[in-house]
Motif scaffolding. Structure first.
Motif, PDB file in Angstrom:
ATOM      1  N   ASN A 161     -26.972  24.426  26.287  1.00 14.98           N
ATOM      2  CA  ASN A 161     -26.813  24.270  24.832  1.00 14.98           C
ATOM      3  C   ASN A 161     -25.369  23.914  24.484  1.00 14.98           C
ATOM      4  O   ASN A 161     -24.469  23.995  25.335  1.00 14.98           O
ATOM      5  CB  ASN A 161     -27.239  25.556  24.104  1.00 14.98           C
ATOM      6  CG  ASN A 161     -26.335  26.729  24.437  1.00 14.98           C
ATOM      7  OD1 ASN A 161     -25.156  26.734  24.073  1.00 14.98           O
ATOM      8  ND2 ASN A 161     -26.877  27.712  25.151  1.00 14.98           N
ATOM      9  N   ASP A 162     -25.193  23.508  23.234  1.00 11.81           N
ATOM     10  CA  ASP A 162     -23.818  23.305  22.727  1.00 11.81           C
ATOM     11  C   ASP A 162     -23.629  24.141  21.459  1.00 11.81           C
ATOM     12  O   ASP A 162     -23.103  23.694  20.449  1.00 11.81           O
ATOM     13  CB  ASP A 162     -23.482  21.823  22.503  1.00 11.81           C
ATOM     14  CG  ASP A 162     -24.279  21.180  21.362  1.00 11.81           C
ATOM     15  OD1 ASP A 162     -25.340  21.740  20.974  1.00 11.81           O
ATOM     16  OD2 ASP A 162     -23.855  20.129  20.864  1.00 11.81           O
ATOM     17  N   HIS A 163     -24.094  25.394  21.562  1.00  8.20           N
ATOM     18  CA  HIS A 163     -23.972  26.343  20.454  1.00  8.20           C
ATOM     19  C   HIS A 163     -22.514  26.545  20.041  1.00  8.20           C
ATOM     20  O   HIS A 163     -22.178  26.500  18.862  1.00  8.20           O
ATOM     21  CB  HIS A 163     -24.510  27.730  20.866  1.00  8.20           C
ATOM     22  CG  HIS A 163     -26.000  27.834  20.879  1.00  8.20           C
ATOM     23  ND1 HIS A 163     -26.818  27.252  19.937  1.00  8.20           N
ATOM     24  CD2 HIS A 163     -26.839  28.490  21.723  1.00  8.20           C
ATOM     25  CE1 HIS A 163     -28.076  27.525  20.209  1.00  8.20           C
ATOM     26  NE2 HIS A 163     -28.120  28.274  21.298  1.00  8.20           N
ATOM     27  N   GLN A 195     -24.182  13.421  19.196  1.00  7.71           N
ATOM     28  CA  GLN A 195     -23.505  14.393  18.330  1.00  7.71           C
ATOM     29  C   GLN A 195     -24.454  14.733  17.181  1.00  7.71           C
ATOM     30  O   GLN A 195     -24.778  13.883  16.353  1.00  7.71           O
ATOM     31  CB  GLN A 195     -22.208  13.794  17.779  1.00  7.71           C
ATOM     32  CG  GLN A 195     -21.101  13.649  18.805  1.00  7.71           C
ATOM     33  CD  GLN A 195     -20.557  15.007  19.244  1.00  7.71           C
ATOM     34  OE1 GLN A 195     -20.720  15.382  20.393  1.00  7.71           O
ATOM     35  NE2 GLN A 195     -19.916  15.729  18.330  1.00  7.71           N
ATOM     36  N   ASN A 196     -24.943  15.969  17.165  1.00  6.25           N
ATOM     37  CA  ASN A 196     -25.891  16.361  16.117  1.00  6.25           C
ATOM     38  C   ASN A 196     -25.925  17.881  16.049  1.00  6.25           C
ATOM     39  O   ASN A 196     -26.404  18.548  16.977  1.00  6.25           O
ATOM     40  CB  ASN A 196     -27.284  15.805  16.434  1.00  6.25           C
ATOM     41  CG  ASN A 196     -28.272  16.039  15.307  1.00  6.25           C
ATOM     42  OD1 ASN A 196     -28.057  16.894  14.429  1.00  6.25           O
ATOM     43  ND2 ASN A 196     -29.366  15.307  15.311  1.00  6.25           N
ATOM     44  N   THR A 197     -25.420  18.420  14.982  1.00  8.35           N
ATOM     45  CA  THR A 197     -25.351  19.878  14.853  1.00  8.35           C
ATOM     46  C   THR A 197     -26.734  20.504  14.657  1.00  8.35           C
ATOM     47  O   THR A 197     -26.881  21.721  14.757  1.00  8.35           O
ATOM     48  CB  THR A 197     -24.454  20.294  13.671  1.00  8.35           C
ATOM     49  OG1 THR A 197     -24.932  19.651  12.483  1.00  8.35           O
ATOM     50  CG2 THR A 197     -23.006  19.894  13.926  1.00  8.35           C
ATOM     51  N   ALA A 198     -27.753  19.670  14.408  1.00  8.63           N
ATOM     52  CA  ALA A 198     -29.118  20.188  14.236  1.00  8.63           C
ATOM     53  C   ALA A 198     -29.848  20.258  15.577  1.00  8.63           C
ATOM     54  O   ALA A 198     -30.960  20.799  15.647  1.00  8.63           O
ATOM     55  CB  ALA A 198     -29.890  19.320  13.259  1.00  8.63           C
ATOM     56  N   GLU A 199     -29.247  19.710  16.639  1.00 10.99           N
ATOM     57  CA  GLU A 199     -29.910  19.698  17.949  1.00 10.99           C
ATOM     58  C   GLU A 199     -28.931  20.252  18.993  1.00 10.99           C
ATOM     59  O   GLU A 199     -28.082  19.526  19.509  1.00 10.99           O
ATOM     60  CB  GLU A 199     -30.350  18.267  18.297  1.00 10.99           C
ATOM     61  CG  GLU A 199     -31.364  17.706  17.295  1.00 10.99           C
ATOM     62  CD  GLU A 199     -31.890  16.344  17.693  1.00 10.99           C
ATOM     63  OE1 GLU A 199     -31.387  15.772  18.687  1.00 10.99           O
ATOM     64  OE2 GLU A 199     -32.814  15.868  17.017  1.00 10.99           O
ATOM     65  N   ASN A 200     -29.089  21.539  19.259  1.00 13.50           N
ATOM     66  CA  ASN A 200     -28.117  22.220  20.127  1.00 13.50           C
ATOM     67  C   ASN A 200     -28.721  22.825  21.406  1.00 13.50           C
ATOM     68  O   ASN A 200     -28.029  23.549  22.109  1.00 13.50           O
ATOM     69  CB  ASN A 200     -27.413  23.339  19.338  1.00 13.50           C
ATOM     70  CG  ASN A 200     -26.534  22.788  18.225  1.00 13.50           C
ATOM     71  OD1 ASN A 200     -26.156  21.612  18.246  1.00 13.50           O
ATOM     72  ND2 ASN A 200     -26.209  23.630  17.252  1.00 13.50           N
ATOM     73  N   CYS A 201     -30.007  22.537  21.674  1.00 13.22           N
ATOM     74  CA  CYS A 201     -30.636  23.115  22.869  1.00 13.22           C
ATOM     75  C   CYS A 201     -31.239  22.020  23.753  1.00 13.22           C
ATOM     76  O   CYS A 201     -31.811  21.039  23.244  1.00 13.22           O
ATOM     77  CB  CYS A 201     -31.715  24.120  22.461  1.00 13.22           C
ATOM     78  SG  CYS A 201     -31.039  25.622  21.715  1.00 13.22           S
TER      79      CYS A 201
HETATM   80 CA   LIG Z   1     -25.558  19.426  19.212  1.00 13.97          CA
END
Ligand SMILES: [Ca+2]
Length: 233
Positions: A161-163, A195-201
């Motif tokens: 992830n990129d939490h 780059q998308n803060t809605a897709e972190n897993c």
């Molecule tokens: Ca992300």
């Protein structure tokens, strides 16, 4: 007078004939004829040559047998070494986990949960969500998932992830995740992850031949769990 001469001549001839016969027998007894003619000599020569060749062949056969025995010994050593090697790398996996490469994996096909729940699910089994530190580990996991019987449109959570920092992808074990081929797939001709803060897993996307993609962490999909291998050998 004539009679006397005739008698003496007969005696002389008889004596000579007797001496001649006894001499011939004596010679034949001690020196038998070696070769009546040239063809006999050639035959003897050929026989002698055959005898030498047979002797050489017998010697070569003995040497070949020795080489074969040495090769058999070497092969036996190699076989023993391989047997010992296989035994020493034997991996025992608990429960539903199966050995793939250096790890034990379990794809919970009947479970559909979000990423955080998937992480807890695997930890409750004594493991973690699966991580791939190299292409071999990734290939083993893909081989398992593709042959597991799940739908080709199915999706599978893995342990990345990129939490913490957007765009900085890490495994749940803390290491940076690899980028590019062969791990990540493409979406609309753009290499994941974007780059998308809605897709972190991170998950294995069935529609893209189970290559990795990023997705919203609340999707409910199948977890792929992993337990570090325990060696029995
Ligand atoms: Ca992300």
């Amino acid at each position: 007078m004539r009679l006397t001469v005739a008698v003496l001549w007969m005696v002389a001839v008889t004596t000579w004939a007797l001496e001649e016969n006894s001499g011939s027998d004596l010679y034949d007894g001690h020196f038998p004829p070696l070769h009546p003619n040239c063809s006999q000599s050639l035959t003897d020569l050929l026989l002698l040559r055959q005898e030498i060749q047979l002797k050489e062949l017998k010697q070569a056969e003995q040497e070949s047998a020795g080489i074969l025995r040495e090769m058999a010994d070497i092969l036996a050593d190699i076989k023993g070494s391989l047997t010992r090697s296989n035994t020493s790398t034997g991996i025992s996996c608990p429960g539903n986990f199966k050995n793939y490469g250096e790890n034990c994996l379990y794809l919970a096909k009947d479970v559909g949960i979000n990423w955080e729940e998937a992480l807890l699910f695997c930890q409750d089994l004594g493991g973690n969500l699966a991580v791939f530190r190299d292409a071999n580990a990734f290939a083993h996991a893909l081989g398992y998932v593709k042959t597991s019987g799940i739908a080709k449109t199915g999706n599978v959570w893995v342990g990345g992830n990129d939490h913490s920092v957007e765009g900085e992808w890490r495994w749940v074990t803390g290491e940076h995740m690899p980028r590019g081929t062969p791990f990540w797939g493409d979406y609309n001709y753009v290499r994941e992850p974007v780059q998308n803060t809605a897709e972190n897993c991170a998950f294995l996307h069935g529609a893209d031949d189970f290559l990795m993609h990023d997705a919203p962490c609340d999707w409910k999909v199948i977890p792929l769990c992993e337990i570090s291998a325990s060696r029995t050998g």
